[in-house]
Design a protein around this motif. Structure first.
Motif, PDB file in Angstrom:
ATOM      1  N   SER A  57       0.838  -1.199   0.000  1.00 36.91           N
ATOM      2  CA  SER A  57       0.000   0.000   0.000  1.00 36.91           C
ATOM      3  C   SER A  57       0.871   1.247   0.000  1.00 36.91           C
ATOM      4  N   LEU A  59       0.675   5.721   0.799  1.00 39.30           N
ATOM      5  CA  LEU A  59      -0.055   6.846   1.379  1.00 39.30           C
ATOM      6  C   LEU A  59       0.148   8.063   0.505  1.00 39.30           C
ATOM      7  N   ARG A  64      -4.192   9.658   2.504  1.00 37.83           N
ATOM      8  CA  ARG A  64      -5.135   8.623   2.071  1.00 37.83           C
ATOM      9  C   ARG A  64      -4.375   7.357   1.685  1.00 37.83           C
ATOM     10  N   LYS A  65      -4.835   6.228   2.182  1.00 41.11           N
ATOM     11  CA  LYS A  65      -4.196   4.944   1.889  1.00 41.11           C
ATOM     12  C   LYS A  65      -4.736   4.380   0.585  1.00 41.11           C
ATOM     13  N   HIS A  66      -3.822   3.872  -0.251  1.00 51.13           N
ATOM     14  CA  HIS A  66      -4.214   3.216  -1.499  1.00 51.13           C
ATOM     15  C   HIS A  66      -3.549   1.844  -1.542  1.00 51.13           C
ATOM     16  N   GLU A 174      -9.763   1.275  -3.177  1.00 49.45           N
ATOM     17  CA  GLU A 174      -8.354   1.640  -3.022  1.00 49.45           C
ATOM     18  C   GLU A 174      -7.492   0.912  -4.050  1.00 49.45           C
TER      19      GLU A 174
END
Length: 220
Positions: A57, A59, A64-66, A174
């Motif tokens: 992942s 940020l 925002r986390k993706h 995400e």
């Protein structure tokens, strides 16, 4: 100790190169939720998943986390660090207990200095990986959401599995870089068409052939 996989970055490696890399690999085990590395940390190690699952992942600047991917047995990642030991571009966390093998850049460099004929093989693998990454970027930028979502669901649920995924719609959003509302609308349409079943935190693929058609394989 399990051998390195013959997939991903290592799929095109010669027997000599694979044997050399395998001889330099050591094994590590992560507990569920344990961090392998954080985005921004300096990296100089390639990893291969032997058993278990890892989540990659990033940020964004606004926090925002993706989620980029879920890596399972056979996945090879972190190969950029073998060529350029810079900062990690993503974070990696264990999903359940996970066993990996790792190869440090300094050990590979030492081996290449002793066996320079392996350098061209390693550079060829780097070129192949760069082309693959370019394809992934093009998909994210140019393909419509339904195609991206279908491809991601197929990727996360290989044919060897039962088609059930423990993922929320927010997590899927995400993965594909879209809003939860847009993903929910697409999934609801597929549910009405009996392509999949959705429930709280879960997705089950019912018609894999139709989902593969929605993924537009001719565009790959």
């Amino acid at each position: 100790m399990a051998s390195l996989p013959t997939t991903g970055f290592l799929s095109g490696a010669s027997d000599r190169l694979r044997d050399m890399l395998d001889s330099q690999a050591t094994e590590i085990v992560l507990k569920s939720g344990e961090t392998l590395f954080e985005q921004g940390a300096v990296g100089e190690t390639l990893f291969a998943v032997i058993d278990g699952e890892l989540e990659l992942s990033v940020l964004s600047s606004n926090g925002r986390k993706h989620i980029l991917d879920r890596l399972r047995a056979g996945a090879v990642f972190g190969e950029i660090a073998l060529f350029d030991p810079g900062v990690r571009t993503a974070s990696a966390h264990a999903v359940g207990e996970c066993t990996l093998r790792r190869i440090r850049r300094k050990h590979v460099v030492a081996q290449i200095q002793q066996h320079p004929e392996l350098a061209s093989d390693l550079l060829r693998l780097a070129g192949q990986r760069m082309r693959w990454m370019s394809t992934q970027l093009n998909e994210q930028v140019f393909l419509p959401l339904p195609v991206r979502l279908a491809r991601k669901l197929l990727h996360l649920s290989p044919e060897s599995e039962d088609g059930r995924l423990s993922l929320s719609q927010a997590e899927l959003a995400e993965y594909v870089g879209a809003t939860r509302e847009a993903v929910s609308k697409t999934l609801s349409g597929w549910k009405r068409s009996e392509i999949l079943e959705i429930s709280r935190g879960k997705v089950e693929i019912l018609d894999r052939a139709e989902l593969e058609s929605l993924a537009e394989p001719d565009m790959i």
